[in-house]
Design a protein around this motif. Structure first.
Motif, short mmCIF file in Angstrom:
data_model
loop_
_atom_site.label_atom_id
_atom_site.label_comp_id
_atom_site.label_asym_id
_atom_site.label_seq_id
_atom_site.Cartn_x
_atom_site.Cartn_y
_atom_site.Cartn_z
N PRO A 239 0.84 -1.21 0.00
CA PRO A 239 0.00 0.00 0.00
C PRO A 239 0.87 1.25 0.00
N GLY A 240 0.40 2.27 -0.71
CA GLY A 240 1.15 3.51 -0.79
C GLY A 240 2.10 3.57 -1.96
N GLN A 241 2.19 2.50 -2.76
CA GLN A 241 3.07 2.46 -3.92
C GLN A 241 2.27 2.55 -5.22
N SER A 242 1.08 3.13 -5.16
CA SER A 242 0.22 3.14 -6.34
C SER A 242 0.84 3.90 -7.51
N GLU A 243 1.60 4.96 -7.23
CA GLU A 243 2.19 5.75 -8.31
C GLU A 243 3.46 5.09 -8.85
N SER A 244 4.39 4.78 -7.95
CA SER A 244 5.67 4.24 -8.40
C SER A 244 5.67 2.71 -8.48
N GLY A 245 4.62 2.06 -7.94
CA GLY A 245 4.60 0.60 -7.92
C GLY A 245 4.79 -0.05 -9.27
N PRO A 246 4.06 0.34 -10.33
CA PRO A 246 4.26 -0.29 -11.65
C PRO A 246 5.67 -0.13 -12.18
N LEU A 247 6.29 1.04 -11.94
CA LEU A 247 7.66 1.24 -12.40
C LEU A 247 8.63 0.32 -11.65
N LEU A 248 8.46 0.24 -10.32
CA LEU A 248 9.32 -0.65 -9.54
C LEU A 248 9.16 -2.09 -10.00
N ARG A 249 7.92 -2.49 -10.26
CA ARG A 249 7.65 -3.86 -10.70
C ARG A 249 8.34 -4.15 -12.03
N ASN A 250 8.22 -3.24 -12.99
CA ASN A 250 8.82 -3.46 -14.30
C ASN A 250 10.35 -3.49 -14.21
N LEU A 251 10.92 -2.59 -13.40
CA LEU A 251 12.37 -2.59 -13.22
C LEU A 251 12.84 -3.91 -12.61
N ALA A 252 12.10 -4.40 -11.62
CA ALA A 252 12.47 -5.65 -10.96
C ALA A 252 12.42 -6.81 -11.94
N LEU A 253 11.35 -6.91 -12.72
CA LEU A 253 11.21 -8.02 -13.67
C LEU A 253 12.31 -7.99 -14.73
N ALA A 254 12.61 -6.80 -15.24
CA ALA A 254 13.66 -6.70 -16.26
C ALA A 254 15.02 -7.06 -15.68
N ALA A 255 15.28 -6.66 -14.43
CA ALA A 255 16.55 -7.01 -13.78
C ALA A 255 16.66 -8.52 -13.59
N MET A 256 15.59 -9.14 -13.11
CA MET A 256 15.62 -10.59 -12.89
C MET A 256 15.80 -11.35 -14.21
N ALA A 257 15.12 -10.89 -15.25
CA ALA A 257 15.26 -11.55 -16.55
C ALA A 257 16.68 -11.44 -17.08
N ALA A 258 17.29 -10.24 -16.93
CA ALA A 258 18.66 -10.06 -17.41
C ALA A 258 19.63 -10.95 -16.64
N ALA A 259 19.41 -11.08 -15.33
CA ALA A 259 20.29 -11.94 -14.53
C ALA A 259 20.20 -13.40 -14.97
N GLN A 260 19.00 -13.87 -15.27
CA GLN A 260 18.84 -15.26 -15.71
C GLN A 260 19.35 -15.47 -17.13
N LEU A 261 19.10 -14.50 -18.01
CA LEU A 261 19.55 -14.64 -19.39
C LEU A 261 21.07 -14.65 -19.48
N ASP A 262 21.72 -14.11 -18.45
CA ASP A 262 23.18 -14.10 -18.42
C ASP A 262 23.75 -15.51 -18.34
N ARG A 263 22.95 -16.48 -17.85
CA ARG A 263 23.49 -17.82 -17.68
C ARG A 263 22.62 -18.93 -18.25
N VAL A 264 21.55 -18.58 -18.96
CA VAL A 264 20.67 -19.60 -19.53
C VAL A 264 21.35 -20.24 -20.74
N ASN A 265 21.12 -21.54 -20.93
CA ASN A 265 21.76 -22.26 -22.03
C ASN A 265 20.91 -22.32 -23.29
N ALA A 266 19.64 -21.99 -23.19
CA ALA A 266 18.74 -22.09 -24.33
C ALA A 266 18.96 -20.92 -25.31
N ARG A 267 18.47 -21.12 -26.52
CA ARG A 267 18.45 -20.01 -27.47
C ARG A 267 17.38 -19.02 -27.05
#
Length: 442
Positions: A239-267
């Motif tokens: 609660p209280g993150q209604s304005e910045s919440g979507p931005l934080l969420r998108n930044l977090a998801l993109a960071a997590m994806a980049a970390a995993q793509l750094d070591r994934v073996n698939a194409r």
């Protein structure tokens, strides 16, 4: 024989297709759903492709789990923003004060320390490397920079100054680990007072209390990014993150994806959403992307990304009207996978023609906001199609066009709030239901 499953997700959508040419997973459901275990329980030994139609927690988190456990996936098909956003973060121009004003939507605060307004030469050594390619360590630093951008936007000004200075020293692995260790401590400290924090957040907090963040800071940088990302996701939902919440969420998801793509073996293949009907066949697969085209991951990046440019990219990454739409066709049957969109890329005169008995994942999961999408879907066999809904909170209104379909099935029984897996098998020219109940609005 072709099978279509709607996997039982409490949050988000996950559709599993198995046909003569292998298995395809379109979206992976939300966090902590145990997607890898669900696939194993259904004797899915491997996937030809795992697809993310839109990078939101309810679609991407399950795919991140598959990457993390090294599940046998030949290819990942991802929205292009998951490649370009970390790369743009690595080129952030260091205007931290401007970033805070953008993400907090505030006027300049004269009380903020002057140091915050000074531009730091962040990632100057990375920019040259990115022009010639994207080595793994640069991708990881881009992920760490996304964590830095998220943190400096949600901390008080004085602490944001300190985190910005730590972020400016991430020119090597030691500096990156030092920053991520401190970021993890700050995030865990912010989550500790929350009684309903996620299981992941509580586990990290307990670990910090026992080991301390200095011990964690000696770990693998990709693992640290993943933990920071999970805590940021939990923080964005508070609660209280209604304005910045979507931005934080998108930044977090993109960071997590980049970390995993750094070591994934698939194409990994990246698709750029387009505002018009495209309909290109994905080479060597019985799938078409109707509103996207495969692109190089770093095409069109600026030499330096300003705060305004970063905010624009973060918001655009998870725009529901940019969700990728795929159509599957093989062995006399098909599937239209469009549950995350309203088909806004279609104009008057356009249509999606289903020329064989098909499963249709209802636009926007059959909610009333997708009413405009239904006239664009034209079928040669309307009586042999099956319309399915994935996750949908029972408080939402259902589109009258969805109610009018002849055969429709829901993952959730909206009257009893019970969850039921959907399994359809194509045999004898028809989709036969093996599991799942009729939509209660039918």
């Amino acid at each position: 024989m072709t099978q279509f499953r709607v996997l039982p997700m409490r949050y988000g959508d996950a559709y599993l297709l198995r046909g003569p040419r292998g298995g395809y997973l379109v979206d992976g459901g939300g966090p902590e759903e145990g997607l890898a275990a669900q696939l194993a329980d259904r004797r899915t030994r491997g996937l030809r492709a795992a697809v993310c139609s839109l990078p939101t927690p309810g679609r991407l988190c399950g795919l991140l789990e598959l990457m993390e456990v090294q599940y046998p996936v030949a290819e990942y098909w991802l929205p292009e923003g998951l490649a370009s956003l970390p790369a743009a973060a690595a080129r952030f121009d260091g205007d931290w004060a401007g970033w805070r004003r953008q993400i907090l939507s505030t006027e300049p605060d004269t009380a903020e320390p002057a140091a915050l307004a000074e531009r730091e030469p962040c990632f100057g050594t990375v920019r040259g490397a990115l022009r010639e390619g994207w080595p793994g360590d640069s991708r990881l630093r881009g992920a760490a920079m996304l964590v830095a951008l998220a943190l400096t936007g949600c901390l008080d000004a004085a602490l944001a100054v300190h985190m910005a200075h730590l972020a400016s020293d991430m020119g090597n692995e030691t500096g990156t680990i030092r920053f991520l260790g401190r970021a993890l401590a700050e995030l865990a400290g912010r989550m500790r007072p929350v009684p309903d924090a996620s299981a992941t957040a509580r586990a990290v907090i307990r670990l910090l209390e026992v080991a301390g963040w200095r011990m964690l800071s000696g770990g693998d940088p990709a693992d640290l990014v993943m933990v920071c990302g999970r805590l940021l996701l939990a923080l964005s939902a508070r609660p209280g993150q209604s304005e910045s919440g979507p931005l934080l969420r998108n930044l977090a998801l993109a960071a997590m994806a980049a970390a995993q793509l750094d070591r994934v073996n698939a194409r990994v293949r990246f698709f750029r959403p387009l505002p018009w009907l495209e309909g290109r066949l994905v080479p060597r697969h019985p799938m078409k992307c109707l509103n996207g085209t495969e692109v190089p991951p770093l095409a069109g990046l600026p030499d330096a990304a300003s705060p305004a440019e970063m905010v624009r990219r973060v918001r655009r990454m998870a725009d529901p009207d940019s969700a990728l739409v795929f159509v599957y066709g093989e062995a006399g049957c098909g599937a239209l996978l469009c549950s995350g969109t309203r088909l806004m890329f279609l104009d008057r005169g356009d249509s999606i023609r289903l020329d064989r008995p098909s499963v249709v994942t209802a636009p926007r999961c059959g909610s009333a906001t997708a009413e405009r999408a239904y006239p664009f879907i034209v079928s040669d066999h309307p009586g042999r199609n099956v319309w399915v809904r994935g996750f949908l909170p029972p408080t939402r209104k259902v589109a009258s066009s969805f109610e009018a379909q002849q055969t429709k099935i829901c993952l959730n029984n909206c009257r009893t709030l019970a969850m039921q897996e959907v399994l359809l098998v194509f045999e004898g020219g028809h989709w036969n239901r093996e599991a799942g109940g009729d939509c209660v609005y039918g």
